[in-house]
Design a protein around this motif. Structure first.
Motif, short mmCIF file in Angstrom:
data_model
loop_
_atom_site.label_atom_id
_atom_site.label_comp_id
_atom_site.label_asym_id
_atom_site.label_seq_id
_atom_site.Cartn_x
_atom_site.Cartn_y
_atom_site.Cartn_z
N THR A 9 10.06 6.93 10.07
CA THR A 9 9.90 6.58 8.65
C THR A 9 9.59 7.85 7.86
O THR A 9 8.71 8.63 8.25
CB THR A 9 8.78 5.55 8.47
N CYS A 10 10.31 8.01 6.76
CA CYS A 10 10.08 9.20 5.91
C CYS A 10 8.72 9.06 5.21
O CYS A 10 8.45 8.04 4.58
CB CYS A 10 11.20 9.32 4.87
N PRO A 11 7.86 10.09 5.33
CA PRO A 11 6.54 9.98 4.68
C PRO A 11 6.61 10.07 3.16
O PRO A 11 5.66 9.71 2.48
CB PRO A 11 5.77 11.18 5.26
N CYS A 14 9.57 8.95 1.02
CA CYS A 14 10.19 7.77 0.40
C CYS A 14 9.95 6.49 1.18
O CYS A 14 10.36 5.41 0.73
CB CYS A 14 11.69 8.00 0.24
N HIS A 15 9.31 6.59 2.35
CA HIS A 15 8.96 5.41 3.18
C HIS A 15 10.19 4.59 3.58
O HIS A 15 10.10 3.39 3.78
CB HIS A 15 7.96 4.51 2.44
N ARG A 16 11.32 5.26 3.71
CA ARG A 16 12.53 4.58 4.22
C ARG A 16 12.67 4.88 5.70
O ARG A 16 12.37 5.98 6.17
CB ARG A 16 13.77 5.07 3.48
N SER A 17 13.16 3.86 6.46
CA SER A 17 13.34 4.00 7.91
C SER A 17 14.76 4.48 8.21
O SER A 17 15.71 4.10 7.52
CB SER A 17 13.09 2.68 8.63
N ALA A 18 14.88 5.33 9.20
CA ALA A 18 16.18 5.85 9.61
C ALA A 18 16.25 5.89 11.14
O ALA A 18 15.24 6.16 11.81
CB ALA A 18 16.42 7.25 9.05
N SER A 19 17.43 5.60 11.69
CA SER A 19 17.63 5.59 13.15
C SER A 19 18.10 6.97 13.60
O SER A 19 18.94 7.60 12.96
CB SER A 19 18.66 4.54 13.55
#
Length: 588
Positions: A1-3, A5-10
């Motif tokens: 998880t990006c600290p 923008c709080h978006r999750s990425a695989s």
């Protein structure tokens, strides 16, 4: 998880290396690091100073860094050095230095970014769906084949425009924030100043309460002292009276005892009746209550301080806006020491009473007509000092003032009586005089720069009463015809006084005088003027006539009858005449 923008990425098999690199941030960091390194390393190699001056240019042929002074001294732009190529020092970005033939600085040789998946391909397109730049090979492989793809340059300009527009909004907000900070800092200063003012006001109010309590304390102590002195006087009077009676009774007792000891019956009986009567009278003097104090030691004075103590404990600030309804202002106080009259003008000053909490938005000043008539408004505003001009001379005016706010108009102040001057003091008026008129001696002496007659008025205006002024002829050459009299404010000023219907005058030469109004000449009278002569003008607005004098002699009967309205002293003359005005004179 990006600290951020709080978006999750695989993550794929490449791990963190599979994320897109932020090349823009890399370029900014690299440029910053190069700039710091260049600032630390790019020093002049020929300076004899310690430390050396920063390098200004690099000669590619000499491979030497020069500061500006050493370049002029050691590498002049002439001779064999004229063809040398001078470039900015390594790590700097900017225009080429003198002698640069168009080469790029060290910071401008940045490589074009290549695709993360295809190292040999440069980015040329932008995938709108994936929001990332792609190369031509990415489109061929099919991963972005069906996506919405646009030219990289076009999207770059579009996004730059969007960012610039967004920045404009942020810039406006930043500007508002700076103004708001200035407002807050001003507010800090105002709070500080108002706090000091309120502290001073609080101290003054509390001191006033203490002073009032001290004065009341003195009054109460005076009452106690009077009561004590009264009691002491009563007791001392009773002591003296009782002592006297006791001394008399004791003497009588001793005398009676001596009489009783005598053995002569006839002698005893001779005085016994009178003695018995004296003893009875002495006994009767000690009536009931004679041996009781007339006053008590207790003081029948009880100070009821409980309400005052309760009021002191309840003493607090009044929140005007939310606790106490706004009411009309109180009565203004006229400051009589500042109220005055000068000539036909009056000045009035007032203030609100101390400890007044009701807000004031303005004041209304009223004045009567100087003859006991009705009051009329002469000023409405926030000032507490006002001067009213153009009043009648030798008149008594009544003035009063009241305050107002959003709740209404407050009560009137006390009426102050003001008396205008009984005689008029004035000068010639430079603001309304013809441009050819020349004034001197504090605007009391007049002459003219033209051979034609020009008009000048006085600074006073008359509509009531009797007024007299004189004009002394200081210079009289070539037998001119000066004219003396009165005029209205809109009189024609480029011809002799009295030729229009706005002036009434007497014009005079060295032998005779004439009255003139509406260019009509009447009442020719012998007697003219010369240097040193005095012309007097008497305006009687009670009888509505105008009279002239030359050297104290009246020039015929009153010149004009039925003169009514508002008039100003007036004079017309040319360059052959000079006169001096004298005012404040008694009526002849």
């Amino acid at each position: 998880t990006c600290p951020q923008c709080h978006r999750s990425a695989s993550l794929d098999q490449r791990g963190l290396r599979g994320f897109q690199r932020n090349r823009l941030l890399e370029a900014i960091v690299q440029r910053y690091q190069l700039g710091r390194a260049a600032a630390a390393a790019a020093k002049c190699q020929l300076c004899d100073r310690s430390p050396p001056e920063p390098a200004a240019v690099l000669c590619e042929q000499c491979d030497v860094l020069y500061c500006a002074a050493c370049q002029l001294r050691c590498h002049p732009a002439r001779g064999p050095f004229a063809k040398h190529r001078l470039v900015p020092p390594p790590g700097t970005v900017g225009p080429p230095a003198a002698g640069d033939g168009g080469g790029k600085g060290a910071g401008s040789g940045r490589k074009l970014p290549t695709c993360a998946e295809h190292d040999l391909e440069n980015y040329s397109m932008y995938c709108v769906s994936c929001r990332s730049p792609v190369c031509y090979q990415c489109l061929e492989d099919g991963r972005h084949g069906k996506h919405d793809v646009k030219a990289l340059g076009a999207m770059w300009k579009q996004h730059k425009a969007q960012l610039s527009q967004a920045l404009n909004g942020v810039s406006d907000k930043a500007k508002e924030a700076k103004e708001f900070l200035v407002q807050l800092k001003n507010l800090l200063q105002q709070i500080q100043e108002n706090g000091l003012d309120y502290e001073a006001c609080l101290v003054a109010q509390c001191d006033a309460l203490v002073d009032a309590l001290t004065r009341q304390k003195a009054k109460l102590l005076t009452k106690v002292t009077k009561e004590r002195e009264h009691k002491l006087k009563v007791v001392w009077d009773q002591i003296n009276h009782c002592t006297l009676k006791l001394r008399q009774s004791t003497g009588l007792m001793e005398y009676c005892l001596e009489v009783i000891k005598e053995n002569d019956p006839s002698g005893f009986l001779q005085i016994s009746d009178a003695l018995i009567k004296r003893v009875q009278v002495s006994q009767e003097q000690w009536v009931k209550g004679a041996l009781e104090p007339k006053v008590s030691a207790e003081f029948d004075l009880t100070l009821d301080s409980e309400p005052l103590l309760q009021a002191i404990h309840q003493l607090d600030f009044i929140q005007m806006k939310c606790r106490v309804p706004v009411t009309v202002p109180p009565v203004p106080l006229l400051q009589l020491e500042k109220c005055c009259t000068r000539n036909n003008s009056v000045t009035l000053a007032w203030r609100m009473p101390p400890l007044s909490h009701n807000p004031v938005e303005g004041y209304i000043l009223e004045l009567d007509d100087g003859d006991g008539g009705q009051f009329r408004e002469v000023y409405v505003g926030k000032e507490t000092l006002c001067t009213i001009d153009g009043l009648h001379f030798n008149s008594t005016y009544n003035a009063r003032v009241k305050a107002f706010n959003s709740s209404g108009v407050g009560p009137y102040s006390k009426t102050v009586i003001l008396q205008t001057s009984d005689v008029a003091w004035f000068t010639f008026d430079p603001s309304s005089a013809h441009r050819d008129i020349v004034l001197s001696n504090d605007n009391q002496t007049a002459t003219c720069s033209s051979y034609d007659d020009r008009v000048v008025l006085g600074t006073a205006a008359f509509s009531k009463g009797v007024h007299y002024w004189e004009l002394h002829v200081d210079r009289y050459d070539n037998h001119p015809d000066p004219a003396f009299g009165i005029a209205r404010i809109n009189v024609v000023k480029d011809m002799m006084l009295g030729k229009d219907d706005k002036a009434w005058a007497m014009y005079v030469d060295n032998n005779r005088s004439w009255f003139m109004h509406c260019n009509s000449h009447t009442n020719r009278t012998e007697g003219g003027v010369s240097k040193g002569a005095t012309v007097g003008v008497l305006l009687d607005l009670n009888k509505h006539n105008l009279t002239f004098y030359i050297n104290g002699q009246q020039q015929g009967p009153p010149a004009f009858e039925n003169v009514e309205g508002v008039f100003m002293p007036a004079l017309s003359l040319n360059r052959n005449v000079q006169v001096t005005l004298h005012t404040g004179l008694e009526v002849p």
